[in-house]
Design a protein around this motif. Structure first.
Motif, mmCIF file in Angstrom:
data_model
loop_
_atom_site.group_PDB
_atom_site.id
_atom_site.type_symbol
_atom_site.label_atom_id
_atom_site.label_comp_id
_atom_site.label_asym_id
_atom_site.label_seq_id
_atom_site.Cartn_x
_atom_site.Cartn_y
_atom_site.Cartn_z
ATOM 1 N N VAL A 75 0.837 -1.206 0.000
ATOM 2 C CA VAL A 75 0.000 0.000 0.000
ATOM 3 C C VAL A 75 0.870 1.254 0.000
ATOM 4 N N PHE A 76 1.958 1.233 0.763
ATOM 5 C CA PHE A 76 2.867 2.379 0.783
ATOM 6 C C PHE A 76 3.446 2.624 -0.608
ATOM 7 N N ALA A 77 3.802 1.539 -1.309
ATOM 8 C CA ALA A 77 4.349 1.678 -2.661
ATOM 9 C C ALA A 77 3.321 2.294 -3.606
ATOM 10 N N VAL A 78 2.052 1.879 -3.469
ATOM 11 C CA VAL A 78 0.992 2.457 -4.305
ATOM 12 C C VAL A 78 0.845 3.947 -4.018
ATOM 13 N N ARG A 79 0.883 4.312 -2.744
ATOM 14 C CA ARG A 79 0.706 5.721 -2.362
ATOM 15 C C ARG A 79 1.854 6.593 -2.861
ATOM 16 N N GLN A 80 3.031 5.982 -3.084
ATOM 17 C CA GLN A 80 4.190 6.745 -3.542
ATOM 18 C C GLN A 80 4.235 6.898 -5.058
ATOM 19 N N CYS A 81 3.364 6.192 -5.782
ATOM 20 C CA CYS A 81 3.383 6.251 -7.246
ATOM 21 C C CYS A 81 2.919 7.627 -7.721
ATOM 22 N N GLN A 82 3.826 8.368 -8.303
ATOM 23 C CA GLN A 82 3.532 9.748 -8.687
ATOM 24 C C GLN A 82 2.547 9.833 -9.843
ATOM 25 N N GLY A 83 2.558 8.835 -10.718
ATOM 26 C CA GLY A 83 1.698 8.911 -11.893
ATOM 27 C C GLY A 83 0.266 8.481 -11.655
ATOM 28 N N LEU A 84 -0.029 7.919 -10.488
ATOM 29 C CA LEU A 84 -1.381 7.437 -10.223
ATOM 30 C C LEU A 84 -2.319 8.591 -9.890
ATOM 31 N N SER A 85 -3.558 8.449 -10.284
ATOM 32 C CA SER A 85 -4.548 9.476 -9.986
ATOM 33 C C SER A 85 -4.894 9.463 -8.503
ATOM 34 N N THR A 86 -5.390 10.596 -8.022
ATOM 35 C CA THR A 86 -5.798 10.695 -6.619
ATOM 36 C C THR A 86 -6.917 9.712 -6.308
ATOM 37 N N GLU A 87 -7.815 9.485 -7.277
ATOM 38 C CA GLU A 87 -8.935 8.572 -7.058
ATOM 39 C C GLU A 87 -8.444 7.158 -6.777
ATOM 40 N N ILE A 88 -7.454 6.703 -7.551
ATOM 41 C CA ILE A 88 -6.935 5.345 -7.348
ATOM 42 C C ILE A 88 -6.243 5.237 -5.995
ATOM 43 N N LYS A 89 -5.445 6.247 -5.647
ATOM 44 C CA LYS A 89 -4.760 6.221 -4.351
ATOM 45 C C LYS A 89 -5.765 6.200 -3.206
ATOM 46 N N HIS A 90 -6.792 7.054 -3.301
ATOM 47 C CA HIS A 90 -7.815 7.082 -2.256
ATOM 48 C C HIS A 90 -8.548 5.745 -2.173
ATOM 49 N N SER A 141 -12.590 27.141 3.184
ATOM 50 C CA SER A 141 -12.582 28.538 3.633
ATOM 51 C C SER A 141 -13.967 29.018 4.060
ATOM 52 N N ASP A 142 -15.027 28.384 3.541
ATOM 53 C CA ASP A 142 -16.378 28.796 3.927
ATOM 54 C C ASP A 142 -16.861 28.100 5.197
ATOM 55 N N GLY A 143 -15.989 27.291 5.810
ATOM 56 C CA GLY A 143 -16.354 26.641 7.063
ATOM 57 C C GLY A 143 -16.958 25.267 6.903
ATOM 58 N N ASN A 144 -17.147 24.798 5.669
ATOM 59 C CA ASN A 144 -17.704 23.465 5.453
ATOM 60 C C ASN A 144 -16.603 22.405 5.535
ATOM 61 N N ALA A 145 -16.994 21.209 5.947
ATOM 62 C CA ALA A 145 -16.031 20.123 6.135
ATOM 63 C C ALA A 145 -16.017 19.196 4.926
ATOM 64 N N ARG A 146 -14.807 18.790 4.514
ATOM 65 C CA ARG A 146 -14.633 17.732 3.514
ATOM 66 C C ARG A 146 -14.143 16.498 4.257
ATOM 67 N N VAL A 147 -15.059 15.568 4.452
ATOM 68 C CA VAL A 147 -14.796 14.412 5.311
ATOM 69 C C VAL A 147 -13.717 13.524 4.695
ATOM 70 N N SER A 148 -12.864 12.972 5.543
ATOM 71 C CA SER A 148 -11.785 12.081 5.111
ATOM 72 C C SER A 148 -12.333 10.916 4.290
ATOM 73 N N HIS A 149 -11.657 10.596 3.183
ATOM 74 C CA HIS A 149 -12.098 9.478 2.344
ATOM 75 C C HIS A 149 -11.975 8.145 3.085
ATOM 76 N N LEU A 150 -11.111 8.084 4.091
ATOM 77 C CA LEU A 150 -11.004 6.859 4.886
ATOM 78 C C LEU A 150 -12.300 6.605 5.643
ATOM 79 N N MET A 151 -12.840 7.663 6.256
ATOM 80 C CA MET A 151 -14.079 7.520 7.015
ATOM 81 C C MET A 151 -15.264 7.264 6.092
#
Length: 596
Positions: free
Chosen positions: A336-351, A418-428
């Motif tokens: 999983v750490f290796a996947v997270r370090q892959c620079q070319g992967l999209s954020t969606e795949i990493k998440h 900045s408007d005070g709204n929360a973006r919940v962690s993708h893990l949760m």
């Protein structure tokens, strides 16, 4: 002859056996053709030859011209392996003759590179997953690997040599620290390939050796190895499940060998991804490979968390040569750490990968708490070495899982716009069944895993706080050992609010609006934050005030946990991100900084 050709390590014998097998098959086809002309029967039924273990396939159940012609085509395709193995052996002998150690580096001519590239391409086409890829080919590749390297896997596996900080481990160690010389048997670099060429052990190379060395020495594309590693891992785990359900006496040992081989290829996969993190997005952006990666992580975590460890001293002695559950977690974590370090992967795949891994960790933690609590409350004699060993093993697993959870949650927190709204962690979101659209999918919200996770953390909190009951010295040592890991996980969990309470929910102006005075004895001034001049509160203002109140509660919780564990805040040890400072303090700083 067919059996000998597929299983013999002597290249010349294997090739001769394949040739004789095809010659005898041609004779059999002639006899069957004459038989059909004389008797008029199209096939001869032979059900007595079928065996589910090693004689399966339509050619065992009946003999006919059509069946044997198809079988001949299959044998001709397998003969490609013998031919390529022989060709690779010839090239390696030529290279070895011209090799002068410590004087000149290995020199490969362009013709040899072309020939090696052709060998590698043929084997890749045969074994890489595709529409025409059959399970038999993967089984052929896996069995050949076990035949050539299985004994070395058993004797040299040692996962304790690698630190938990994978970022440090990548630069200071490699697979040899875990697997010994067998790591280079399937080379990952050109240097390792040259070492294999120089070795007398390469006189009978395995298919994977031929494939890896050919691609590396010809300087060709080695990315197909990712797919092949994934196939071998999946095959090993599926075979293990099937073996354990059988009634054979040696099913446990065979199952453990499958587990060990799968761990080897998981480590190979992680190592390959770590070596070239910017070049992998073409492979992993493919849906099939991403699903395979998810499947591997889930299968591994199920194996780690659901299955019971062996309980007796005799069983422990027998299993020392095989990986413990905690070592399987190590391999999954590195992947999983290796996947997270892959620079070319999209954020969606990493998440996506992080979420799959996180959910598996939470389930393993909850399961581990149940097993740990059962052991603590058992009526066993706590002076026995067996009980103490089990306690230490379970504590080690809990510590590792809690460290991984704390590391992930402290890096993937809920963010405030900045408007005070929360973006919940993708893990949760992944834990409670929410997708990227968040609250639009609230109908599928399942907070049971989050509740079980919180309850498990609180159970360990109470266990560590209990200093009144008479406990054994082993339990006291375990309490101190769990302190940093469990407290770090509790603090990190406080950094990801927003799942169990909907910040965006509307509330009627006529309903009672809770104030901070309902939760705190002081700091009533905070109650005025975000409040309008008028008495009626809008949805957005209510959302902001709910968020403020929740962060006040979470900060107080972090303060209580950190105060309890403050004596261990500067403790060093085998923790993630150890190069950045003491783990507990690091997690607290990450969480509080993000909240601030």
């Amino acid at each position: 002859y067919t059996w000998l050709g597929h299983r013999c390590n002597d290249i010349s014998v294997s090739k001769d056996a394949d040739d004789l097998s095809l010659e005898n098959l041609d004779v059999c086809l002639e006899i069957l053709s004459e038989y059909q002309q004389l008797c008029g029967e199209q096939s001869i039924k032979t059900p007595h030859l079928v065996s589910p273990d090693n004689r399966h396939g339509i050619h065992w159940a009946s003999l006919s011209v059509d069946v044997l012609v198809n079988y001949k085509q299959y044998l001709l395709s397998t003969a490609v392996v013998s031919k390529n193995r022989q060709a690779f052996h010839n090239i390696s002998c030529q290279l070895k003759e011209g090799l002068t150690p410590d004087i000149e580096p290995l020199s490969i001519t362009e013709d040899q590179k072309i020939e090696l590239s052709s060998l590698g391409a043929e084997l890749v086409n045969r074994y890489k997953a595709g529409k025409e890829q059959s399970r038999e080919k993967t089984e052929e590749l896996f069995n050949d690997f076990i035949l050539a390297h299985g004994a070395h896997l058993v004797s040299e596996n040692n996962d304790e040599r690698i630190p938990h900080d994978w970022e440090v481990a990548i630069s200071t160690s490699n697979g040899k620290d875990v697997w010994g010389n067998v790591w280079s048997a399937i080379p990952s670099t050109k240097t390792e390939s040259i070492e294999q060429i120089s070795s007398t052990l390469l006189s009978n190379p395995s298919i994977m050796q031929v494939l890896s060395c050919s691609l590396l020495l010809s300087e060709g594309d080695t990315q197909p190895l990712l797919s092949i590693y994934s196939q071998l891992i999946s095959f090993a785990l599926e075979s293990r499940a099937r073996i354990l359900q059988s009634s054979t006496e040696d099913r446990t040992e065979k199952g453990n060998m499958m587990l060990l081989a799968s761990k080897y290829f998981v480590d190979k996969l992680a190592d390959k991804m770590s070596k070239a993190p910017s070049e992998l997005h073409h492979e992993l952006d493919d849906d099939l490979d991403e699903q395979t990666l998810h499947s591997i992580i889930q299968l591994y975590q199920n194996t780690c968390s659901v299955e019971h460890e062996v309980q007796t001293e005799e069983a422990n002695d027998q299993s020392r040569k095989y990986p413990a559950r905690c070592e399987l977690f190590h391999s999954t974590s590195r992947l999983v750490f290796a996947v997270r370090q892959c620079q070319g992967l999209s954020t969606e795949i990493k998440h996506s990968v992080e979420s799959i891994y996180f959910v598996g960790l939470v389930k393993a933690f909850v399961r581990g708490k149940i097993e740990f609590a059962s052991l603590i409350t058992s009526v066993s004699d706590k002076r026995l070495k067996t009980w103490q060993t089990q306690l230490n093993n379970k504590a080690s697993k809990i510590c590792f899982i809690a460290n991984e959870l704390a590391e992930l949650m402290s890096k993937c927190t809920t963010c405030i716009d900045s408007d005070g709204n929360a973006r919940v962690s993708h893990l949760m979101k992944g834990l409670v069944g929410l997708g990227d659209d968040g609250h639009d999918q609230s109908e599928s919200l399942d907070i049971a895993p989050l509740a079980q996770f919180s309850e498990s953390l609180l159970w360990f909190w109470k266990f560590m706080n209990n200093r009144i009951d008479a406990t054994s010295p082993s339990e006291n040592a375990v309490k101190d050992r769990l302190l940093v890991s469990v407290c770090a996980a509790m603090i990190a969990l406080c950094g990801s609010p927003g799942v169990s309470v909907d910040f965006a929910s509307s509330i009627s102006a006529f309903k009672y609006i809770p104030t901070n005075s309902d939760y705190f004895d002081s700091d009533n001034s905070v109650n005025g934050v975000f409040l309008p001049d008028v008495s009626v509160e809008s949805d957005l203002q209510h959302s902001k005030r709910t968020l403020t109140r929740k962060y006040c509660q979470l900060t107080q919780c972090i303060s209580l946990v950190f105060e309890f564990s403050e004596k261990a805040a500067a403790r060093d040890g085998c923790y993630p991100s150890s190069q950045h400072g003491p783990f507990l303090s690091l997690v607290a700083v990450r969480t509080l900084s993000n909240m601030a």
